[in-house]
Design an enzyme around this catalytic site. Structure first.
Site, PDB file in Angstrom:
ATOM      1  N   ARG A 119     103.909  87.096  49.061  1.00  0.00           N
ATOM      2  CA  ARG A 119     102.913  86.402  49.923  1.00  0.00           C
ATOM      3  C   ARG A 119     102.333  87.157  51.083  1.00  0.00           C
ATOM      4  O   ARG A 119     101.781  86.437  52.083  1.00  0.00           O
ATOM      5  CB  ARG A 119     103.686  85.089  50.306  1.00  0.00           C
ATOM      6  CG  ARG A 119     104.317  84.182  49.221  1.00  0.00           C
ATOM      7  CD  ARG A 119     104.576  82.906  49.874  1.00  0.00           C
ATOM      8  NE  ARG A 119     105.591  82.011  48.708  1.00  0.00           N
ATOM      9  CZ  ARG A 119     106.562  82.115  48.433  1.00  0.00           C
ATOM     10  NH1 ARG A 119     107.388  82.860  49.131  1.00  0.00           N
ATOM     11  NH2 ARG A 119     107.174  81.490  47.527  1.00  0.00           N
ATOM     12  N   LYS A 141      87.765  91.476  53.222  1.00  0.00           N
ATOM     13  CA  LYS A 141      87.739  90.965  51.917  1.00  0.00           C
ATOM     14  C   LYS A 141      88.385  91.815  50.991  1.00  0.00           C
ATOM     15  O   LYS A 141      88.074  93.168  50.708  1.00  0.00           O
ATOM     16  CB  LYS A 141      86.101  90.970  51.499  1.00  0.00           C
ATOM     17  CG  LYS A 141      85.321  90.139  52.183  1.00  0.00           C
ATOM     18  CD  LYS A 141      83.946  89.738  51.506  1.00  0.00           C
ATOM     19  CE  LYS A 141      83.104  88.860  52.118  1.00  0.00           C
ATOM     20  NZ  LYS A 141      81.704  88.956  51.547  1.00  0.00           N
ATOM     21  N   GLU A 183      73.866 101.627  52.595  1.00  0.00           N
ATOM     22  CA  GLU A 183      74.570 100.652  53.560  1.00  0.00           C
ATOM     23  C   GLU A 183      74.252 101.107  54.934  1.00  0.00           C
ATOM     24  O   GLU A 183      73.902 100.155  55.882  1.00  0.00           O
ATOM     25  CB  GLU A 183      75.936 100.710  53.221  1.00  0.00           C
ATOM     26  CG  GLU A 183      76.343 100.406  51.849  1.00  0.00           C
ATOM     27  CD  GLU A 183      75.971  98.975  51.441  1.00  0.00           C
ATOM     28  OE1 GLU A 183      75.630  97.912  52.242  1.00  0.00           O
ATOM     29  OE2 GLU A 183      76.140  98.578  50.222  1.00  0.00           O
ATOM     30  N   LYS A 227      79.078  96.419  61.487  1.00  0.00           N
ATOM     31  CA  LYS A 227      79.611  95.586  60.636  1.00  0.00           C
ATOM     32  C   LYS A 227      80.626  94.757  61.264  1.00  0.00           C
ATOM     33  O   LYS A 227      80.687  93.598  60.946  1.00  0.00           O
ATOM     34  CB  LYS A 227      80.297  95.977  59.651  1.00  0.00           C
ATOM     35  CG  LYS A 227      80.956  95.271  58.703  1.00  0.00           C
ATOM     36  CD  LYS A 227      81.168  95.856  57.224  1.00  0.00           C
ATOM     37  CE  LYS A 227      81.610  94.348  56.406  1.00  0.00           C
ATOM     38  NZ  LYS A 227      82.043  94.769  54.917  1.00  0.00           N
ATOM     39  N   GLU A 237      81.959  84.094  56.263  1.00  0.00           N
ATOM     40  CA  GLU A 237      80.606  84.129  55.800  1.00  0.00           C
ATOM     41  C   GLU A 237      80.116  82.737  55.719  1.00  0.00           C
ATOM     42  O   GLU A 237      79.485  82.334  54.604  1.00  0.00           O
ATOM     43  CB  GLU A 237      80.568  84.720  54.172  1.00  0.00           C
ATOM     44  CG  GLU A 237      79.261  85.266  53.914  1.00  0.00           C
ATOM     45  CD  GLU A 237      79.217  86.324  52.724  1.00  0.00           C
ATOM     46  OE1 GLU A 237      80.002  86.897  52.545  1.00  0.00           O
ATOM     47  OE2 GLU A 237      78.033  86.145  51.992  1.00  0.00           O
ATOM     48  N   ARG A 241      77.354  86.489  58.785  1.00  0.00           N
ATOM     49  CA  ARG A 241      77.807  87.545  57.719  1.00  0.00           C
ATOM     50  C   ARG A 241      76.670  87.668  56.647  1.00  0.00           C
ATOM     51  O   ARG A 241      76.689  88.857  56.152  1.00  0.00           O
ATOM     52  CB  ARG A 241      79.309  87.271  57.542  1.00  0.00           C
ATOM     53  CG  ARG A 241      79.847  88.489  56.689  1.00  0.00           C
ATOM     54  CD  ARG A 241      81.136  88.032  56.422  1.00  0.00           C
ATOM     55  NE  ARG A 241      81.971  89.370  55.896  1.00  0.00           N
ATOM     56  CZ  ARG A 241      83.245  89.587  55.771  1.00  0.00           C
ATOM     57  NH1 ARG A 241      83.991  88.941  56.437  1.00  0.00           N
ATOM     58  NH2 ARG A 241      83.791  90.682  55.219  1.00  0.00           N
ATOM     59  N   ASN A 245      73.937  90.733  53.692  1.00  0.00           N
ATOM     60  CA  ASN A 245      73.501  90.799  52.313  1.00  0.00           C
ATOM     61  C   ASN A 245      72.096  91.343  52.017  1.00  0.00           C
ATOM     62  O   ASN A 245      71.528  91.265  51.128  1.00  0.00           O
ATOM     63  CB  ASN A 245      73.585  89.309  51.846  1.00  0.00           C
ATOM     64  CG  ASN A 245      75.027  88.816  51.521  1.00  0.00           C
ATOM     65  OD1 ASN A 245      75.882  89.692  51.243  1.00  0.00           O
ATOM     66  ND2 ASN A 245      75.224  87.662  51.899  1.00  0.00           N
ATOM     67  N   HIS A 248      70.753  93.085  48.986  1.00  0.00           N
ATOM     68  CA  HIS A 248      72.187  92.517  47.750  1.00  0.00           C
ATOM     69  C   HIS A 248      71.635  91.534  47.207  1.00  0.00           C
ATOM     70  O   HIS A 248      72.114  91.591  46.086  1.00  0.00           O
ATOM     71  CB  HIS A 248      73.254  92.474  48.603  1.00  0.00           C
ATOM     72  CG  HIS A 248      74.007  93.767  49.202  1.00  0.00           C
ATOM     73  ND1 HIS A 248      73.422  94.339  50.154  1.00  0.00           N
ATOM     74  CD2 HIS A 248      75.146  94.271  48.871  1.00  0.00           C
ATOM     75  CE1 HIS A 248      74.202  95.360  50.437  1.00  0.00           C
ATOM     76  NE2 HIS A 248      75.105  95.112  49.510  1.00  0.00           N
ATOM     77  N   HIS A 252      72.005  93.514  43.718  1.00  0.00           N
ATOM     78  CA  HIS A 252      72.936  93.108  42.775  1.00  0.00           C
ATOM     79  C   HIS A 252      72.603  92.838  41.350  1.00  0.00           C
ATOM     80  O   HIS A 252      73.075  93.098  40.332  1.00  0.00           O
ATOM     81  CB  HIS A 252      73.991  91.768  43.155  1.00  0.00           C
ATOM     82  CG  HIS A 252      74.948  92.159  44.185  1.00  0.00           C
ATOM     83  ND1 HIS A 252      75.499  91.052  45.256  1.00  0.00           N
ATOM     84  CD2 HIS A 252      75.901  93.089  44.539  1.00  0.00           C
ATOM     85  CE1 HIS A 252      76.186  91.641  45.889  1.00  0.00           C
ATOM     86  NE2 HIS A 252      76.536  93.034  45.526  1.00  0.00           N
ATOM     87  N   HIS A 264      76.108 101.195  43.155  1.00  0.00           N
ATOM     88  CA  HIS A 264      75.769 100.282  44.079  1.00  0.00           C
ATOM     89  C   HIS A 264      74.761 100.428  45.274  1.00  0.00           C
ATOM     90  O   HIS A 264      73.741  99.923  45.171  1.00  0.00           O
ATOM     91  CB  HIS A 264      76.965  99.656  44.939  1.00  0.00           C
ATOM     92  CG  HIS A 264      76.738  98.627  45.464  1.00  0.00           C
ATOM     93  ND1 HIS A 264      76.470  97.170  45.310  1.00  0.00           N
ATOM     94  CD2 HIS A 264      77.005  98.683  47.022  1.00  0.00           C
ATOM     95  CE1 HIS A 264      76.505  96.747  46.448  1.00  0.00           C
ATOM     96  NE2 HIS A 264      76.707  97.210  47.522  1.00  0.00           N
TER      97      HIS A 264
END
Ligand SMILES: NC(=O)c1ccc[n+]([C@@H]2O[C@H](COP(=O)([O-])OP(=O)(O)OC[C@H]3O[C@@H](n4cnc5c(N)ncnc54)[C@H](O)[C@@H]3O)[C@@H](O)[C@H]2O)c1
Ligand SMILES: [Zn+2]
Length: 362
Positions: A119, A141, A183, A227, A237, A241, A245, A248, A252, A264
């Protein structure tokens, strides 16, 4: 020998950055996440090059290495299950700390193991790609991919610390280093025009860049600060946040249309150029923004246009399927100029018509 080190403090952990700082892992891990046993999770490219030194730095008598096959195609529930089973078979319990040694794939997967094992146990990120140092390792994340899409199963789980040792980048293939620059360019566009210029300058000398030097330290440290600053305001987000993106939504789409043959960072570079053009076309961005973004992208040796094999319709379809599409409308994070984003009054995510996107892609 650590000559220069920088630290970025977030609400709940710190990021230690410098050439050689992974030699201090033992002291860092014992101070933020002391445990009975340590598991270094790494991949088949990074492990043979860097795991032994990391194990020695932590405590070789209490540390086990778990190696996963390298590559995005292994960021799966199956590999998550396999790693978890190896920890259980070796008798790891609640009093364990996980050390993620690798790029974003290892960081996301090992972070998800840490989020779920017993957990939740602490973990320390030791990123080994530029992308992971300036992006993936910060923000908490974690997760894995599924056949339905990338990163669809996961959890928010903040690391106990991030240790970014730029000397580990010495073994990173050049195209991976290049991809990480996308980035850094993004961070400049969304938050800091002066930094954008420094990234552009470093990008133009990328082949001669000393990963152990001052310039690389500045890149990682400033990107992490940007960041961290954004994530600190909005961990889950809901608003700010979303500015991360930038590049992106189209990025993406291009990445998935290429079946991930394009890295990427390369896809994000293309996405930033198109999305800047979109911002200018919608009257949101200062004239000349796109030209400057394109110039930085090209200086880094990154692509600025979609491959001709990927059609405009394919990109539009893929963008609609993206997680960022809300109720059928595709949302974009768009700049107002180099160093600032548009849409503060609209949650930083701007719905844009297909027609406008079609025009800039054409
Ligand atoms: N959690 C987040 O916030 C976040 C943010 C951005 C990206 N990501 C995730 O990160 C992943 C991409 O990360 P990445 O670009 O680091 O890819 P990656 O982890 O696949 O690393 C790229 C390649 O470089 C190799 N490598 C890594 N470090 C090396 C080194 N020092 N020397 C030699 N080889 C090395 C790896 O084995 C791999 O083959 C994606 O899965 C993406 O979803 C997560
Ligand atoms: Zn990205």
């Amino acid at each position: 020998v650590v000559e220069t080190t920088r630290e970025v403090a977030l609400a709940s952990y710190r990021v230690v950055i410098g050439s050689g700082v992974s030699a201090r892992l033992g002291e860092i891990v014992r101070s933020v996440a002391p445990a009975h046993r340590y598991a270094v999770i790494t991949d088949s490219n990074v492990g043979p090059r860097h795991a032994a030194a990391v194990v020695d730095a932590i405590d070789s008598s209490r540390t086990m290495v778990v190696t996963i096959p390298a590559g995005e195609s292994h960021k799966t529930r199956a590999v998550w299950g396999d790693v978890t089973d190896q920890l259980l078979a070796a008798g790891f319990g609640r009093d364990s700390t996980i050390v993620a040694l690798g790029g974003g794939v290892v960081g996301d997967l090992a972070g998800f193991v840490a989020a779920t094992f017993m957990r939740g146990v602490p973990y320390v990120q030791v990123p080994t790609t530029l992308l992971a140092m300036i992006d993936a390792s910060v923000g908490g994340k974690t997760g894995v991919d599924t056949p339905a899409g990338k990163n669809l199963v996961g959890a928010f789980h903040q690391p106990a610390a991030v240790v970014a040792d730029t000397s580990l980048l010495a073994t990173l293939p050049a195209e991976q280093l290049r991809a990480g620059f996308a980035e850094a360019i993004k961070h400049g566009v969304i938050a800091d025009a002066a930094y954008f210029e420094r990234v552009r300058e470093a990008a133009s000398q990328l082949a001669d860049l000393d990963v152990r030097g001052e310039q690389m330290l500045d890149l990682v440290a400033r990107s992490v600060e940007i960041k961290a600053g954004v994530v600190g305001k909005d961990e889950r987000e809901a608003g700010a946040r979303k500015t991360l993106n930038f590049g992106h939504t189209i990025g993406h789409a291009v990445e998935s249309c290429s079946n991930y043959a394009i890295l990427h960072g390369e896809a994000v570079a293309v996405g930033m150029v198109y999305e800047s053009a979109l911002a200018e076309r919608l009257g949101l961005a200062e004239a000349g923004t796109t030209a400057r973004v394109r110039d930085a992208v090209l200086a880094a040796g990154l692509p600025d246009t979609r491959p001709s094999s990927i059609s405009v319709d394919a990109i539009l379809d893929a963008a609609r399927g993206d997680k960022k599409a809300r109720a059928g409308r595709v949302e974009y994070a768009l700049p107002s100029r180099i160093g600032a984003m548009a849409g503060a009054d609209r949650g930083w995510a701007l719905p844009v018509s297909d027609a406008a996107v079609r025009e800039v892609l054409a």
